[in-house]
Write a protein that holds these residues in place. Structure first.
Motif, PDB file in Angstrom:
ATOM      1  N   ALA A 211       0.830  -1.212   0.000  1.00  0.00           N
ATOM      2  CA  ALA A 211       0.000   0.000   0.000  1.00  0.00           C
ATOM      3  C   ALA A 211       0.862   1.258   0.000  1.00  0.00           C
ATOM      4  O   ALA A 211       0.563   2.227  -0.714  1.00  0.00           O
ATOM      5  CB  ALA A 211      -0.928  -0.019   1.210  1.00  0.00           C
ATOM      6  N   SER A 212       1.940   1.241   0.790  1.00  0.00           N
ATOM      7  CA  SER A 212       2.812   2.415   0.874  1.00  0.00           C
ATOM      8  C   SER A 212       3.513   2.673  -0.452  1.00  0.00           C
ATOM      9  O   SER A 212       3.593   3.814  -0.916  1.00  0.00           O
ATOM     10  CB  SER A 212       3.850   2.218   1.980  1.00  0.00           C
ATOM     11  N   PHE A 213       4.010   1.607  -1.078  1.00  0.00           N
ATOM     12  CA  PHE A 213       4.696   1.779  -2.354  1.00  0.00           C
ATOM     13  C   PHE A 213       3.723   2.261  -3.429  1.00  0.00           C
ATOM     14  O   PHE A 213       4.062   3.153  -4.227  1.00  0.00           O
ATOM     15  CB  PHE A 213       5.360   0.475  -2.794  1.00  0.00           C
ATOM     16  N   SER A 214       2.519   1.725  -3.447  1.00  0.00           N
ATOM     17  CA  SER A 214       1.520   2.153  -4.432  1.00  0.00           C
ATOM     18  C   SER A 214       1.206   3.639  -4.276  1.00  0.00           C
ATOM     19  O   SER A 214       1.074   4.369  -5.271  1.00  0.00           O
ATOM     20  CB  SER A 214       0.241   1.317  -4.283  1.00  0.00           C
ATOM     21  N   ARG A 215       1.123   4.078  -3.036  1.00  0.00           N
ATOM     22  CA  ARG A 215       0.858   5.499  -2.781  1.00  0.00           C
ATOM     23  C   ARG A 215       2.035   6.361  -3.227  1.00  0.00           C
ATOM     24  O   ARG A 215       1.861   7.420  -3.849  1.00  0.00           O
ATOM     25  CB  ARG A 215       0.585   5.710  -1.290  1.00  0.00           C
ATOM     26  N   ILE A 216       3.250   5.900  -2.949  1.00  0.00           N
ATOM     27  CA  ILE A 216       4.444   6.649  -3.344  1.00  0.00           C
ATOM     28  C   ILE A 216       4.547   6.736  -4.866  1.00  0.00           C
ATOM     29  O   ILE A 216       4.944   7.769  -5.414  1.00  0.00           O
ATOM     30  CB  ILE A 216       5.697   5.972  -2.754  1.00  0.00           C
ATOM     31  N   VAL A 217       4.186   5.652  -5.558  1.00  0.00           N
ATOM     32  CA  VAL A 217       4.218   5.669  -7.025  1.00  0.00           C
ATOM     33  C   VAL A 217       3.378   6.821  -7.558  1.00  0.00           C
ATOM     34  O   VAL A 217       3.822   7.591  -8.419  1.00  0.00           O
ATOM     35  CB  VAL A 217       3.710   4.319  -7.596  1.00  0.00           C
ATOM     36  N   MET A 218       2.170   6.965  -7.059  1.00  0.00           N
ATOM     37  CA  MET A 218       1.293   8.020  -7.555  1.00  0.00           C
ATOM     38  C   MET A 218       1.839   9.410  -7.231  1.00  0.00           C
ATOM     39  O   MET A 218       1.765  10.332  -8.054  1.00  0.00           O
ATOM     40  CB  MET A 218      -0.114   7.845  -6.961  1.00  0.00           C
ATOM     41  N   GLN A 219       2.413   9.560  -6.046  1.00  0.00           N
ATOM     42  CA  GLN A 219       2.974  10.860  -5.655  1.00  0.00           C
ATOM     43  C   GLN A 219       4.147  11.249  -6.549  1.00  0.00           C
ATOM     44  O   GLN A 219       4.213  12.375  -7.065  1.00  0.00           O
ATOM     45  CB  GLN A 219       3.418  10.805  -4.197  1.00  0.00           C
ATOM     46  N   ARG A 220       5.074  10.316  -6.754  1.00  0.00           N
ATOM     47  CA  ARG A 220       6.272  10.618  -7.546  1.00  0.00           C
ATOM     48  C   ARG A 220       5.921  10.837  -9.015  1.00  0.00           C
ATOM     49  O   ARG A 220       6.528  11.660  -9.696  1.00  0.00           O
ATOM     50  CB  ARG A 220       7.277   9.475  -7.411  1.00  0.00           C
ATOM     51  N   CYS A 221       4.939  10.080  -9.502  1.00  0.00           N
ATOM     52  CA  CYS A 221       4.538  10.254 -10.897  1.00  0.00           C
ATOM     53  C   CYS A 221       3.875  11.613 -11.115  1.00  0.00           C
ATOM     54  O   CYS A 221       4.092  12.273 -12.142  1.00  0.00           O
ATOM     55  CB  CYS A 221       3.598   9.134 -11.320  1.00  0.00           C
ATOM     56  N   ASP A 222       3.080  12.054 -10.152  1.00  0.00           N
ATOM     57  CA  ASP A 222       2.494  13.396 -10.240  1.00  0.00           C
ATOM     58  C   ASP A 222       3.588  14.448 -10.264  1.00  0.00           C
ATOM     59  O   ASP A 222       3.514  15.429 -11.033  1.00  0.00           O
ATOM     60  CB  ASP A 222       1.551  13.651  -9.056  1.00  0.00           C
ATOM     61  N   ASP A 223       4.597  14.279  -9.428  1.00  0.00           N
ATOM     62  CA  ASP A 223       5.703  15.243  -9.370  1.00  0.00           C
ATOM     63  C   ASP A 223       6.427  15.345 -10.710  1.00  0.00           C
ATOM     64  O   ASP A 223       6.901  16.422 -11.086  1.00  0.00           O
ATOM     65  CB  ASP A 223       6.701  14.845  -8.283  1.00  0.00           C
ATOM     66  N   ARG A 224       6.515  14.232 -11.423  1.00  0.00           N
ATOM     67  CA  ARG A 224       7.250  14.201 -12.697  1.00  0.00           C
ATOM     68  C   ARG A 224       6.333  14.344 -13.913  1.00  0.00           C
ATOM     69  O   ARG A 224       6.784  14.213 -15.055  1.00  0.00           O
ATOM     70  CB  ARG A 224       8.064  12.914 -12.807  1.00  0.00           C
ATOM     71  N   LEU A 225       5.043  14.585 -13.673  1.00  0.00           N
ATOM     72  CA  LEU A 225       4.074  14.829 -14.743  1.00  0.00           C
ATOM     73  C   LEU A 225       3.963  13.649 -15.712  1.00  0.00           C
ATOM     74  O   LEU A 225       3.783  13.825 -16.919  1.00  0.00           O
ATOM     75  CB  LEU A 225       4.432  16.113 -15.514  1.00  0.00           C
TER      76      LEU A 225
END
Length: 485
Positions: free
Chosen positions: A358-372
């Motif tokens: 769950a934590s990694f899945s959440r981090i994926v979305m955060q980092r992908c948003d940061d990198r557009l």
């Protein structure tokens, strides 16, 4: 058989969390079991058969045998011949699993199933999976040549499962999950990298490939009493402990993910760095983030005092791996448009594993948003941690200790043998026993492998350790299923 003379590394001191032992029971009968401890069958013939099976490959110069591939079909015919040689009635079910069974007349007892998988990873060693199949066939062959096969008190069946590794369709346990009755009908539409579906492959090999046919593969819990699997350890613990065999206390839970990162494809020389939406760089950051998450979970996770989820003990065995990364269009002068990578997360504690996922899945979305860039996380496989049955494990411990003791020369001066406690380990690798645990109680024997190396051509099990494994399995069957005269 003398244990390896390799020195005991200091890392053994760190294994105490994973290693426990069952107390030695005094007065254990150590029957030798025949001329040469059946060396010709349990060692010599078994080793030759493992080598023969190791040459049946879809790859040139390396071992690769995936679900219902041409090499798998060739191996099926060979294994069927060995099962018949052991006096077993054979058939192949609608998922390509190979069965060899001895059915006592007038027996209504639940069957003992023994098995492992016949498929391999790419560039594999020849022992993973195959060792458990061939050892089981050899043990039953000894019962046949000694006349004990006819004294079985309940059915005994060897199963060579068609798929455990999940290499071709990225879905593990196709064979054993079908037998256990937990394979979903939707599996028929899952496709490999070429777009070929499970249904296509089954039909190509003259299987029915229908939901009803899959239902026929399922065993009823009322017909099965237990499942036992022999497998090389795939780790360094037994070698470090200088002991050929161990029994398994439980198997770590496992989750497999596929991460899809979409960006903007473009020319490598003309798109300015600040204007790029590069999925490769985003994927690289995510891979490094996953490593940090699993190396030091406390940086990302909050310890819960009430549930005690993240104690040092609960985090033991946590491992995370990115084993495959694919890019499109995969050209040196093109900014990729899409990058996919796989994630494998394992832990002994299911709460820890699920929290990491769950934590990694959440981090994926955060980092992908940061990198557009656009990202998706697909859950490909999930299996809870699997405890082995305590009674079966004790029976296997007695059988392994008896086998090792019988193969070890008596002490100088005529003193009596004293069997050492058999190591009891946790398994970080997944096994067919995980799927079979949904059907019946399970137990496993681990066999020492050189350097702890597996999923590699360097995978190796000493011939005498193969012998010990076969003898232990023979004694387990003899002591639990064969009627006394």
């Amino acid at each position: 058989m003398a244990p390896s003379s390799s020195s005991l590394p200091a890392v053994v001191l760190l294994l105490s969390v994973l290693f426990v032992s069952i107390p030695v029971l005094d007065g254990l009968e150590l029957e030798l079991g025949g001329d040469g401890l059946y060396r010709e069958i349990l060692r010599d013939e078994t080793v030759l058969r493992l080598k023969e099976l190791g040459k049946i490959s879809d790859g040139e110069g390396f071992l690769e045998r995936t679900f219902l591939s041409p090499a798998s079909i060739r191996a099926t015919h060979v294994i069927v011949g060995w099962m018949k040689d052991a006096g077993l009635t054979t058939w192949i079910d609608q998922m390509g699993n190979i069965h060899g069974r001895y059915e006592p007349s007038n027996s209504t007892d639940k069957a003992l199933l023994i098995g492992s998988h016949m498929d391999t990873v790419i560039d594999a060693g020849m022992y993973d999976g195959a060792l458990g199949i061939v050892c089981a066939i050899s043990a039953l062959k000894v019962l046949k040549v000694t006349g004990k096969l006819e004294r079985l008190t309940r059915p005994v069946e060897v199963i060579a499962f068609s798929d455990e590794e999940g290499v071709r369709f990225q879905t593990t346990f196709l064979g054993s999950a079908a037998v256990a009755g937990i394979l979903p009908e939707s599996i028929l539409q899952v496709s490999d990298k070429s777009g070929t579906t499970v249904e296509d492959v089954l039909k190509l090999n003259s299987f029915k490939a229908t939901a009803a046919a899959l239902g026929q593969v399922k065993y009823s819990p009322e017909s099965v009493g237990s499942y036992v699997e022999v497998h090389l350890e795939q780790g360094p613990v037994l070698e470090a402990l200088r002991y050929p065999l161990g029994v398994v206390k439980g198997i770590a839970g496992q989750t497999r993910l596929k991460v899809i990162v979409d960006g903007s494809q473009g020319h490598a020389g003309t798109v300015p760095m600040k204007l790029r939406r590069d999925p490769m760089v985003a994927a690289a950051e995510l891979v490094v983030t996953l490593e940090s998450l699993c190396k030091d979970p406390s940086r990302f996770l909050t310890y819960d005092e009430e549930c005690g989820c993240f104690t040092e003990e609960s985090l033991a065995g946590l491992v995370c791996t990115v084993g495959e990364l694919l890019t499109w269009p995969s050209a040196s002068n093109v900014i990729p448009g899409q990058v996919n990578f796989t994630v494998d997360i394992r832990a002994m504690d299911d709460v820890v594993r699920e929290t990491i996922v769950a934590s990694f899945s959440r981090i994926v979305m955060q980092r992908c948003d940061d990198r557009l860039v656009d990202c998706a996380v697909e859950h490909k496989h999930s299996a809870p941690a699997t405890p082995c049955d305590a009674e079966l494990t004790t029976q296997l411990e007695l059988a392994t200790r008896s086998a090792v003791s019988a193969m070890t020369p008596p002490s100088i001066g005529g003193g009596q043998r004293r069997a050492e406690p058999t190591p009891v380990l946790m398994s970080g690798a997944g096994h067919d026993a995980m799927a079979m645990a949904r059907l019946t109680k399970v137990a496993m024997v681990f066999v020492r492998c050189r350097g702890g190396v597996s999923h590699s051509p360097e995978e190796h099990v000493a011939e005498d350790d193969v012998w010990a494994a076969g003898l232990a399995l023979l004694r387990f069957v003899d002591q639990t299923v064969v009627a006394e005269l």
